[in-house]
Design an enzyme around this catalytic site. Structure first.
Site, short mmCIF file in Angstrom:
data_model
loop_
_atom_site.label_atom_id
_atom_site.label_comp_id
_atom_site.label_asym_id
_atom_site.label_seq_id
_atom_site.Cartn_x
_atom_site.Cartn_y
_atom_site.Cartn_z
N LYS A 115 24.84 32.11 -21.98
CA LYS A 115 23.86 32.48 -20.97
C LYS A 115 22.80 33.29 -21.70
O LYS A 115 23.03 34.44 -22.10
CB LYS A 115 24.49 33.31 -19.86
N ARG A 136 10.05 30.72 -13.16
CA ARG A 136 10.86 30.49 -11.97
C ARG A 136 10.25 31.18 -10.74
O ARG A 136 10.35 30.67 -9.63
CB ARG A 136 12.26 31.02 -12.22
S1 IVH Z 1 21.62 26.97 -15.48
C1 IVH Z 1 21.17 25.35 -11.47
N1 IVH Z 1 22.17 27.65 -17.96
O1 IVH Z 1 20.42 32.51 -15.88
C2 IVH Z 1 21.57 26.23 -12.59
N2 IVH Z 1 20.92 29.17 -16.64
O2 IVH Z 1 21.38 33.90 -13.57
C3 IVH Z 1 20.44 27.03 -13.05
N3 IVH Z 1 20.24 31.19 -17.82
O3 IVH Z 1 17.76 31.57 -13.82
C4 IVH Z 1 20.60 27.76 -14.28
N4 IVH Z 1 21.16 30.69 -19.75
O4 IVH Z 1 17.29 31.92 -16.32
C5 IVH Z 1 21.59 28.01 -16.81
N5 IVH Z 1 22.70 28.11 -20.17
C6 IVH Z 1 22.12 28.46 -19.03
C7 IVH Z 1 21.42 29.67 -18.89
C8 IVH Z 1 20.84 29.99 -17.67
C9 IVH Z 1 20.45 31.56 -19.08
C10 IVH Z 1 19.54 32.00 -16.83
C11 IVH Z 1 18.49 31.25 -16.08
C12 IVH Z 1 18.87 31.41 -14.63
C13 IVH Z 1 19.71 32.63 -14.67
C14 IVH Z 1 20.64 32.74 -13.51
#
Ligand code: IVH
Length: 666
Positions: A115, A136
């Site tokens: 993440k 976003r």
């Molecule tokens: S998927 C529908 N994958 O985390 C799923 N998000 O807390 C949407 N983020 O807004 C996100 N690494 O900015 C996804 N490997 C990852 C990510 C990630 C960082 C962030 C992203 C999102 C936030 C949510």
């Protein structure tokens, strides 16, 4: 007493203020963990009082207000967030929900990836050309940052290959590497500008520049992890789809993997958490996503997050606490260092009660006062540090930290030379603190390696005045030692044996053990390789001459000459030689070995303990240093060499293993 309704109202106002500082001003006041706690408290209270939930509560929408200066972009598919699992149990609950919904007995496959701690961006490609980049924002409407995103090197302006869909929205994270962050902050500070609090704010602040020329100069990186609108169906699974994105030139995480079931998720999480500090970018957890897209569709999403994905978060590394006092410690060379005593707080699973402040300049730069609320950070094994003061919370009675005029240990004057950051106690070896630290250093593993002579023991020896200088250690008797706290006849005998053993050492270790200012291991090695004994070094009174030695500059040379010029230091050395310290193992004649004068860095696991190999290399006349540079001759790499190997490759440093070394010495 405040009522729950009042608390709810208060939380909402507070959270709104923090949202504004975070999303609009890019200048958060509190750490994320603290913010998350406020939001969770509000969510819990609202769950208890559903009637009090209002549409304008910060829990009712994804935070983030587009800046008025940017064009707004309506996302064709909303950019929703992720649900969090703070514990293993919560991850297990997620997995259970998934298993129940899917209802079949097949093992469940997930993708796992870091993440990333940056900001989410959507890149829209039409016919392979980047036409729009948007942040976003609130999830429905973001800001148009096309001009800025175009300056990011890892964002392709045109997709590679040909088989991409006509319309392709790539979703991913824009972030800043830690090294890039350090560079840019240094630059900002040099120009008298305010540095960024962390790489994430730096990334946000850099991407949301109205002037794209500024963005272009910022070291931003993009990494794709998903998609929005697509003109064709994306294929069968998440992993394969991300790999296709990669073939079109979209960077995806190097850490992306497919894992099986809850166990696979847990293993990945543990492994990545261990490597977390070694990465060059901040991550705050691991994201698990159901791999089969059909399964994702079956699980669906809430307005806030998909039910097919979860972020398993690492414990926070930053927390808020209070500075209860600032005390001054005296080190081996007399450096008087401020140390903050903190209200004890858990950071990343460990209790933190002290943080170093390095020197008074740092206290002034960070403007830390007693009574302040501060953000403390603890990363891995690193000593906890105060990141910054939350100035909004400074109490009226906060007290400015002043350098003591007298040494808190021996009472001698504290002197801070003009233009130097470090203040020193002028008591020299008359100061018990300096004496204690000097003895600790002398006995330490990389110096004389006196096993069993630890901090506690040295403390007692200094207090009893049995050890005023290193040579005194060798005159201690069994009766004396056996009478000390936590010592019996057995350990006293062992200690005497260890002292005896330590008398046979290398010249480099001995020089290092003396604790001369600025003379670390590498300098000690260089000296040992050039002189054939202590008397010769002590006679080198000319700084100019010492400076001819590779790796020794004017400052070190001056410290050396200054050290040997003092009668009491020469006498202390004579007394050590008189107890029989010698270096039967020391260097071969310098020209005789192919490693003479070579600079070597060691990485990875070798066949023998690293210290042993290091000593051996030094005896061959090599200089062993800790960090790579263009001047390094060889990287000696064992198993699991880690990032040093890549760094050596990048610098063009020759990489050798133990077998190569043996071959060289044939
Ligand atoms: S998927 C529908 N994958 O985390 C799923 N998000 O807390 C949407 N983020 O807004 C996100 N690494 O900015 C996804 N490997 C990852 C990510 C990630 C960082 C962030 C992203 C999102 C936030 C949510």
């Amino acid at each position: 007493m405040i009522t729950d309704a009042q608390r709810i109202a208060h939380l909402r106002t507070t959270i709104r203020q923090h949202n504004h500082r975070y999303y609009v001003l890019d200048d958060p006041e509190i750490p994320d963990a603290e913010y998350d706690r406020l939001v969770r408290e509000l969510q819990t209270l609202e769950a208890d009082y559903p009637a009090l939930v209002t549409p304008d509560s910060p829990t009712q929408r994804v935070a983030g207000q587009p800046r008025p200066e940017f064009q707004h972009v309506r996302h064709r598919l909303p950019m929703i967030s992720l649900d969090n699992a703070m514990t293993d149990e919560q991850l297990a609950e997620f997995h259970q929900r998934v298993a129940t919904t899917l209802g079949n007995s097949d093992p469940i496959r997930y993708t796992a990836e870091p993440k990333l701690d940056g900001l989410a961006v959507s890149l829209r490609y039409e016919k392979g050309i980047l036409v729009q980049a948007a942040t976003r924002g609130d999830g429905t409407t973001g800001e148009d940052v096309t001009h800025n995103a175009r300056t990011i090197q890892t964002v392709p302006l045109r997709l590679l290959g040909e088989d991409w869909p006509e319309i392709l929205e790539v979703r991913g994270e824009v972030y800043m590497t830690r090294s890039g962050f350090a560079r840019i902050n240094e630059h900002l500070q040099r120009n008298g500008q305010k540095p960024f609090a962390n790489p994430r704010n730096a990334a946000a602040g850099s991407l949301r520049q109205l002037d794209a020329r500024i963005t272009a100069r910022r070291p931003l990186v993009f990494c794709g992890y998903g998609w929005g609108e697509l003109s064709v169906a994306p294929g069968e699974n998440q992993y394969a789809m991300l790999q296709r994105l990669a073939t079109w030139g979209i960077p995806v995480s190097e850490e992306l993997q497919q894992v099986a079931g809850l166990d696979g998720c847990r293993d990945y999480f543990v492994a990545l958490e261990q490597r977390r500090d070694a990465l060059d970018y901040d991550i705050d957890g691991v994201v698990f996503k159901l791999d089969r897209l059909a399964d994702q569709a079956q699980l669906g999403a809430t307005t806030h997050h998909p039910r097919w994905a979860i972020a398993r978060k690492f414990p926070a590394q930053e927390e808020l606490t209070e500075v209860q006092a600032v005390e001054f410690q005296v080190g081996r060379t007399g450096a008087v260092t401020p140390v903050a005593r903190l209200r004890p707080i858990q950071v990343g699973g460990v209790t933190v009660a002290n943080a170093t402040l390095h020197n008074l300049d740092e206290v002034i730069r960070k403007d830390v006062r007693v009574g302040d609320t501060v953000i403390v950070r603890r990363a891995g094994d690193v000593i906890p540090e105060i990141l910054r003061v939350v100035s909004e919370r400074r109490p009226a009675a906060a007290r400015i930290v002043e350098l003591p005029r007298q040494c808190p240990v021996c009472g001698a004057d504290v002197i801070r030379p003009e233009g130097e950051a470090i203040a020193r106690c002028s008591g020299g070896l008359y100061c018990p603190a300096q004496r204690r630290e000097a003895l600790k250093h002398f006995a330490s593993r990389r110096a004389m390696n006196i096993e069993g002579l630890g901090e506690r023991l040295i403390e007692q020896l200094v207090t009893l005045d049995w050890a005023r200088e290193p040579a005194d250690l060798y005159h201690l008797t069994l009766e004396q030692l056996a009478g000390l706290e936590r010592m019996g006849a057995k350990s006293a005998t062992n200690l005497l044996a260890a002292l005896e053993r330590s008398k046979s050492t290398t010249l480099a270790r001995f020089i290092f053990a003396l604790g001369i200012r600025e003379v670390g291991e590498a300098t000690a090695q260089a000296l040992a390789a050039c002189f054939d004994g202590m008397p010769a070094i002590m006679q080198a009174e000319e700084a100019d001459f010492i400076q001819l030695i590779e790796g020794i500059g004017p400052v070190v040379a001056a410290h050396l000459v200054g050290f040997f010029a003092q009668e009491h230091n020469r006498e202390a050395i004579e007394r050590l030689l008189a107890v029989g310290i010698q270096w039967p193992l020391s260097v071969l004649p310098v020209s005789a070995t192919p490693l003479a004068g070579k600079t070597i860095v060691i990485t990875g696991t070798l066949s023998r303990p690293r210290d042993e190999i290091k000593d051996w290399l030094q005896r061959q006349g090599a200089r062993v240093t800790g960090s790579l540079s263009k001047k390094t001759d060889y990287l000696l790499a064992g198993d699991a060499p880690g990032s040093k190997r890549d760094a050596a490759q990048a610098l063009g440093v020759q990489i050798i293993d133990e077998a190569d070394l043996a071959a060289m010495l044939e």
